[in-house]
Motif scaffolding. Sequence first.
Motif, PDB file in Angstrom:
ATOM      1  N   ILE A   1       0.838  -2.051   7.774  1.00  0.00           N
ATOM      2  CA  ILE A   1       2.099  -2.537   8.346  1.00  0.00           C
ATOM      3  C   ILE A   1       2.301  -3.966   7.891  1.00  0.00           C
ATOM      4  O   ILE A   1       1.364  -4.774   7.924  1.00  0.00           O
TER       5      ILE A   1
ATOM      6  N   ALA B   1      10.329  -9.414   4.645  1.00  0.00           N
ATOM      7  CA  ALA B   1      10.853  -8.060   4.810  1.00  0.00           C
ATOM      8  C   ALA B   1       9.915  -7.337   5.773  1.00  0.00           C
ATOM      9  O   ALA B   1       9.140  -7.994   6.488  1.00  0.00           O
ATOM     10  N   LYS B   2       9.963  -6.054   5.783  1.00  0.00           N
ATOM     11  CA  LYS B   2       9.152  -5.286   6.726  1.00  0.00           C
ATOM     12  C   LYS B   2       8.826  -3.963   6.070  1.00  0.00           C
ATOM     13  O   LYS B   2       9.702  -3.345   5.443  1.00  0.00           O
ATOM     14  N   SER B   3       7.586  -3.523   6.179  1.00  0.00           N
ATOM     15  CA  SER B   3       7.240  -2.265   5.525  1.00  0.00           C
ATOM     16  C   SER B   3       6.140  -1.538   6.266  1.00  0.00           C
ATOM     17  O   SER B   3       5.368  -2.144   7.019  1.00  0.00           O
ATOM     18  N   THR B   4       6.115  -0.233   6.030  1.00  0.00           N
ATOM     19  CA  THR B   4       4.999   0.566   6.511  1.00  0.00           C
ATOM     20  C   THR B   4       4.510   1.434   5.367  1.00  0.00           C
ATOM     21  O   THR B   4       5.267   1.785   4.466  1.00  0.00           O
ATOM     22  N   LEU B   5       3.244   1.755   5.427  1.00  0.00           N
ATOM     23  CA  LEU B   5       2.635   2.611   4.417  1.00  0.00           C
ATOM     24  C   LEU B   5       1.656   3.521   5.137  1.00  0.00           C
ATOM     25  O   LEU B   5       0.713   3.051   5.774  1.00  0.00           O
ATOM     26  N   ASN B   6       1.897   4.820   5.052  1.00  0.00           N
ATOM     27  CA  ASN B   6       1.045   5.768   5.769  1.00  0.00           C
ATOM     28  C   ASN B   6      -0.332   5.907   5.125  1.00  0.00           C
ATOM     29  O   ASN B   6      -0.582   5.423   4.034  1.00  0.00           O
ATOM     30  N   GLU B   7      -1.167   6.606   5.837  1.00  0.00           N
ATOM     31  CA  GLU B   7      -2.561   6.821   5.463  1.00  0.00           C
ATOM     32  C   GLU B   7      -2.739   7.307   4.026  1.00  0.00           C
ATOM     33  O   GLU B   7      -2.055   8.227   3.573  1.00  0.00           O
TER      34      GLU B   7
ATOM     35  N   SER C   1      -3.914   2.599   6.419  1.00  0.00           N
ATOM     36  CA  SER C   1      -2.457   2.496   6.473  1.00  0.00           C
ATOM     37  C   SER C   1      -2.124   1.026   6.668  1.00  0.00           C
ATOM     38  O   SER C   1      -2.978   0.240   7.083  1.00  0.00           O
TER      39      SER C   1
ATOM     40  N   VAL D   1       0.746  -2.730  -3.666  1.00  0.00           N
ATOM     41  CA  VAL D   1       1.778  -2.142  -2.812  1.00  0.00           C
ATOM     42  C   VAL D   1       2.088  -3.066  -1.643  1.00  0.00           C
ATOM     43  O   VAL D   1       3.223  -3.176  -1.196  1.00  0.00           O
ATOM     44  N   ASN D   2       1.059  -3.731  -1.162  1.00  0.00           N
ATOM     45  CA  ASN D   2       1.228  -4.768  -0.145  1.00  0.00           C
ATOM     46  C   ASN D   2       0.320  -5.934  -0.514  1.00  0.00           C
ATOM     47  O   ASN D   2      -0.659  -5.760  -1.246  1.00  0.00           O
TER      48      ASN D   2
ATOM     49  N   GLU E   1      -1.034  -6.039   8.482  1.00  0.00           N
ATOM     50  CA  GLU E   1      -2.103  -5.423   9.242  1.00  0.00           C
ATOM     51  C   GLU E   1      -2.545  -4.138   8.550  1.00  0.00           C
ATOM     52  O   GLU E   1      -1.723  -3.278   8.237  1.00  0.00           O
TER      53      GLU E   1
ATOM     54  N   ASP F   1       5.122  -7.274   8.248  1.00  0.00           N
ATOM     55  CA  ASP F   1       6.371  -7.816   8.792  1.00  0.00           C
ATOM     56  C   ASP F   1       6.447  -9.294   8.454  1.00  0.00           C
ATOM     57  O   ASP F   1       5.570 -10.072   8.835  1.00  0.00           O
TER      58      ASP F   1
ATOM     59  N   ILE G   1      -4.841  -0.880   8.903  1.00  0.00           N
ATOM     60  CA  ILE G   1      -5.688  -0.018   9.727  1.00  0.00           C
ATOM     61  C   ILE G   1      -6.608   0.749   8.781  1.00  0.00           C
ATOM     62  O   ILE G   1      -6.145   1.570   7.992  1.00  0.00           O
TER      63      ILE G   1
END
Lengths: 263, 263
Positions: A36, A41-47, A34, A71-72, A103, A38, A105
């Motif tokens: 993160i 902009a700021k984004s999250t991407l799940n597992e 996954s 994607v990132n 980051e 920042d 994970i």
Amino acid sequence: MKVHFLHKPDIKNLVNFIKEHIYDSVIILLSRCSVIYDGRAKSTLNEGDRIIMIKPDGSLLIHKNKKREPVNWQPSGSSISYKIENKQFIIRSIRKKPREVLEIIVYEVYHACAFKCEDYEELNLTGSEGDMVDMIFKNPKLIEEGFKPLSKEYQIPTGIIDILGKDENNNWVILELKRRRADLQSVSQLKRYVEYFKSKYGEKRVRGILVAPSLTTGALNLLKSENLEFKKLTPPKKDQTLSKKLNKKHNTINKIAILDEWL
Amino acid sequence: MKVHFLHKPDIKNLVNFIKEHIYDSVIILLSRCSVIYDGRAKSTLNEGDRIIMIKPDGSLLIHKNKKREPVNWQPSGSSISYKIENKQFIIRSIRKKPREVLEIIVYEVYHACAFKCEDYEELNLTGSEGDMVDMIFKNPKLIEEGFKPLSKEYQIPTGIIDILGKDENNNWVILELKRRRADLQSVSQLKRYVEYFKSKYGEKRVRGILVAPSLTTGALNLLKSENLEFKKLTPPKKDQTLSKKLNKKHNTINKIAILDEWL
DNA sequence: CGTGCCAGGTGCCCT
DNA sequence: AGGGCACTTGGCACG
């Protein structure tokens, strides 16, 4: 050794692997992770399953199974660090300016490889706007009879004019070139340059010509209403020696190995 | 099986490998290759080490050991074919519209892997222009006291206005939003919309405001000379539940495994 | 460095 | 399919 790899590595081996190859080889991780981010902009991407690519110049890409775009990512010059945390592998990439933190994970690495990627060749590309400029300077009548190009990349307070010249009646001529279909924005750009020149040299003495292979409908309408002009011109693709060589080789081989078929 | 791989495959095994996994898994080849491209532009790239990535959706990336951008590529929807020719492996990708052909002459594959990349999660991003729009609609006085936003993405012949509204004196107000430092182009864009509205409703009844965190010097000058306005506003980064969760988890773990250090 | 702008831009959304 | 435009645009060249 060009390539080192680990298949289903445990986390300890993975850390050593990264430690050994980072900033030296291109590291590729086939992983479940996954993300993160920042920064600007700021984004999250799940597992989920993704490909992580870390290049020696510090650039980092995270690819999904679709699309050309990662994607990132983090651009070159970023610095990588990593650690183990609760049996998970965490990769952190930090860009200094602007400050951006990425980051990852990493829950599982299915496969890892490191590639000592030796490459001394640069891309040789043709058909870009620069080639249009060269073509027009070599053969100004492509724009119109009597056109005299005077300078390229001519700087004014409101931007940079692709080609500045004069026509046979000694009017200023401002060219805005586009290698592809020109749009509203292209017209606005040309207009911005023309308006500056008109404010300096008077309404009657300045022409603006948009030079492109084609125009969107909206661009054509705006161009007409602003009394700007259009000249159809397609960027030239130079003859590339290498391309020819490779193609020839290709053809020769085809004659020898006729049975080869595209699969 | 998530990942299949071949190390230093011979050409026959490689072909079977590709045949088995193409359009199903993400295929990655660590290779020495050269590339020819002909389409919107034209390019050649001489022999060197590169990473080739072929995704199930037909997108294809060729990466050098530097930079975020692939040196050559084909977007999704392209179709792949391949063959053996004079002991070299050749990969061809064709895009239909616009027609573009990419050909990779693969001299050697050091390592190949195929990744059944299962991903059901989408990127959750905040801090984009859309978030600025939402923020302004929720709290219009961020622009100025008495501002009333009326519609977003309002279409006119010369483009699409981010936010159209009225001020307390019933003047039309056109907002052009930028999530990052606004430049000359942003001003031209705003000016294009404003001029259309002025031609419809009269000079005195239309205002244009550029909304962005900052401005380039050139943009500021142009803005002033055109009697357009600037409102400083930074795109909001929404609180992301997942982000918080991950960070919390992260922190909790940090307390447990204090010894973990960034490498 | 900031400014300006091209790019085989890519991707998204709308008509 | 064409139009209009945002993008963590990236990358480059020039002052």
